[in-house]
Design an enzyme around this catalytic site. Structure first.
Site, mmCIF file in Angstrom:
data_model
loop_
_atom_site.group_PDB
_atom_site.id
_atom_site.type_symbol
_atom_site.label_atom_id
_atom_site.label_comp_id
_atom_site.label_asym_id
_atom_site.label_seq_id
_atom_site.Cartn_x
_atom_site.Cartn_y
_atom_site.Cartn_z
ATOM 1 C CG PHE A 1 45.082 46.341 38.523
ATOM 2 C CD1 PHE A 1 45.801 45.078 38.477
ATOM 3 C CD2 PHE A 1 45.985 47.429 39.079
ATOM 4 C CE1 PHE A 1 46.791 44.749 39.062
ATOM 5 C CE2 PHE A 1 47.001 46.981 39.746
ATOM 6 C CZ PHE A 1 47.726 45.936 39.804
ATOM 7 C CE LYS A 2 39.075 42.597 32.335
ATOM 8 N NZ LYS A 2 40.159 41.320 32.778
ATOM 9 N N PRO B 1 38.216 59.058 39.990
ATOM 10 C CG PRO B 1 37.712 61.010 38.481
ATOM 11 C CD PRO B 1 36.988 60.142 39.720
ATOM 12 C CB SER C 1 36.801 37.417 25.317
ATOM 13 O OG SER C 1 37.066 37.345 26.893
ATOM 14 C CB ALA D 1 35.441 49.939 37.242
HETATM 15 P P1 XMP Z 1 42.520 32.863 29.199
HETATM 16 O O1 XMP Z 1 43.102 31.805 30.077
HETATM 17 O O2 XMP Z 1 41.023 32.752 28.817
HETATM 18 O O3 XMP Z 1 42.887 34.177 29.898
HETATM 19 O O4 XMP Z 1 43.389 33.106 27.984
HETATM 20 C C1 XMP Z 1 42.343 35.654 29.372
HETATM 21 C C2 XMP Z 1 42.952 36.672 30.522
HETATM 22 O O5 XMP Z 1 42.648 37.622 30.055
HETATM 23 C C3 XMP Z 1 41.615 38.225 30.824
HETATM 24 N N1 XMP Z 1 40.287 38.461 29.994
HETATM 25 C C4 XMP Z 1 39.884 39.648 29.748
HETATM 26 N N2 XMP Z 1 40.384 40.737 30.028
HETATM 27 N N3 XMP Z 1 38.830 41.701 28.726
HETATM 28 C C5 XMP Z 1 39.764 41.883 29.442
HETATM 29 O O6 XMP Z 1 40.327 43.069 29.845
HETATM 30 C C6 XMP Z 1 38.346 40.674 28.311
HETATM 31 O O7 XMP Z 1 37.383 40.677 27.576
HETATM 32 C C7 XMP Z 1 39.085 39.590 28.947
HETATM 33 N N4 XMP Z 1 38.563 38.028 28.592
HETATM 34 C C8 XMP Z 1 39.620 37.704 29.472
HETATM 35 C C9 XMP Z 1 41.147 36.886 31.763
HETATM 36 O O8 XMP Z 1 40.857 37.577 33.297
HETATM 37 C C10 XMP Z 1 42.263 36.542 31.771
HETATM 38 O O9 XMP Z 1 43.350 37.101 32.734
#
Ligand code: XMP
Length: 207
Positions: free
Chosen positions: A59-60, A65, A111, A62
Site C-alpha cells: 500500500f506504500k 498516524p 527501484s 504515507a
Molecule cells: P515488476 O513487474 O516491476 O513489479 O517486477 C514490481 C512490483 O513491486 C512494486 N515496486 C516497488 N515497491 N519499492 C516498493 O515498495 C520499490 O522500489 C518498488 N519498485 C517496484 C511495483 O509497484 C510492483 O508492484
C-alpha cells in the site's frame, strides 16, 4: 528450502489472479498485491489469497498516524502477512502502523530511476527510523547493487525485500548476493507464458 521469491501479482482480472495464486502459491515465499488489484477486486481478495500463500499488501502508506490506523483496521480481518509503508512521513506514523500488530515493511530505497532524485538520498535516516520503530523489514531496490549492499550491511534484524528484479533490469542472483533476503518479482512471473518454470528458474538462479 524456503523460496526467497515474493511474487508481485499486479493483476486486475480476479479469476486469473486466483488461478495463478493457486498454481504458484506454495512455490513462493509470499504473494504481494498492490492498488491495481485491491481497487479492482476489493479488500476481500487479501483473505482469499491467504489460503494460497502469505499476502503482503503493497500500500506504500504515507499519511498521518490516525489515517494509517484506520486503513490497517480495514484489512486486519483479512489476515495480511505484512504491509508496506513510506517511512518518510515520520516515526509517529511508522510506530502507529507497527502498533497495529501487522508486520511493517518500510521503503528505504526504490527501484525507479527517479528515486535517486530525492528518496534514495535519505536511505540512512529512513533505515534508522524503520529500525527504531520496531518494524519487520525494509524495501531496498534489487537493481542498484551498490546501494543494496550498503543498506543490507546496516539492516540488523530487518528482512530486506528487493523489487526491481526482472522487468526493471535487476538480477535475482546479484540481488541476493548483495544482501536481499527476498526478491520481489512481478511481470517476469505473471506475464510469462509459463510462470511455474519461471519461478523454478529464478529459484535455481538464487541457489
Ligand atoms: P515488476 O513487474 O516491476 O513489479 O517486477 C514490481 C512490483 O513491486 C512494486 N515496486 C516497488 N515497491 N519499492 C516498493 O515498495 C520499490 O522500489 C518498488 N519498485 C517496484 C511495483 O509497484 C510492483 O508492484
Amino acid at each position: 528450502m524456503e523460496s526467497r521469491i515474493v511474487a508481485s501479482l499486479d493483476l486486475t482480472d480476479k479469476e486469473k489472479l486466483l488461478a495463478l495464486s493457486e498454481t504458484i502459491g506454495k512455490q513462493v515465499f509470499a504473494i504481494k498485491i498492490n492498488w491495481p488489484t485491491i481497487l479492482s477486486a476489493g479488500k476481500s481478495i487479501i483473505g482469499e489469497l491467504s489460503s494460497y500463500s502469505k499476502v503482503i499488501c503493497d500500500f506504500k502508506l504515507a499519511d498521518i498516524p490516525n489515517t494509517i490506523k484506520l486503513i490497517a483496521k480495514q484489512i486486519a480481518d483479512q489476515d495480511p502477512y505484512a504491509i508496506i509503508c513510506h517511512p518518510f512521513v515520520g516515526s509517529d506514523s511508522l510506530k502507529e502502523l507497527v502498533s497495529t500488530g501487522i508486520r511493517t515493511i518500510g521503503v528505504v530505497a526504490m527501484s525507479n530511476d527517479g528515486a535517486s532524485e530525492h528518496l534514495n538520498k535519505h536511505w540512512k535516516e529512513l533505515l534508522s527510523d524503520v529500525k527504531g520503530a520496531g518494524a519487520y523489514g525494509i524495501i531496498a531496490a534489487g537493481n542498484n547493487y551498490t546501494l543494496l549492499k550498503e543498506i543490507s550491511s546496516q539492516k540488523e534484524h530487518l528482512k530486506v525485500f528487493s523489487p526491481g528484479v526482472g522487468a526493471q533490469g535487476g538480477s535475482a542472483a546479484e540481488s541476493i548476493k548483495n544482501g536481499s533476503d527476498y526478491i520481489i518479482v512481478g511481470r517476469a512471473i505473471y506475464d510469462s507464458a509459463d510462470p511455474v518454470s519461471e519461478i523454478k528458474k529464478i529459484n535455481s538462479e538464487i541457489q
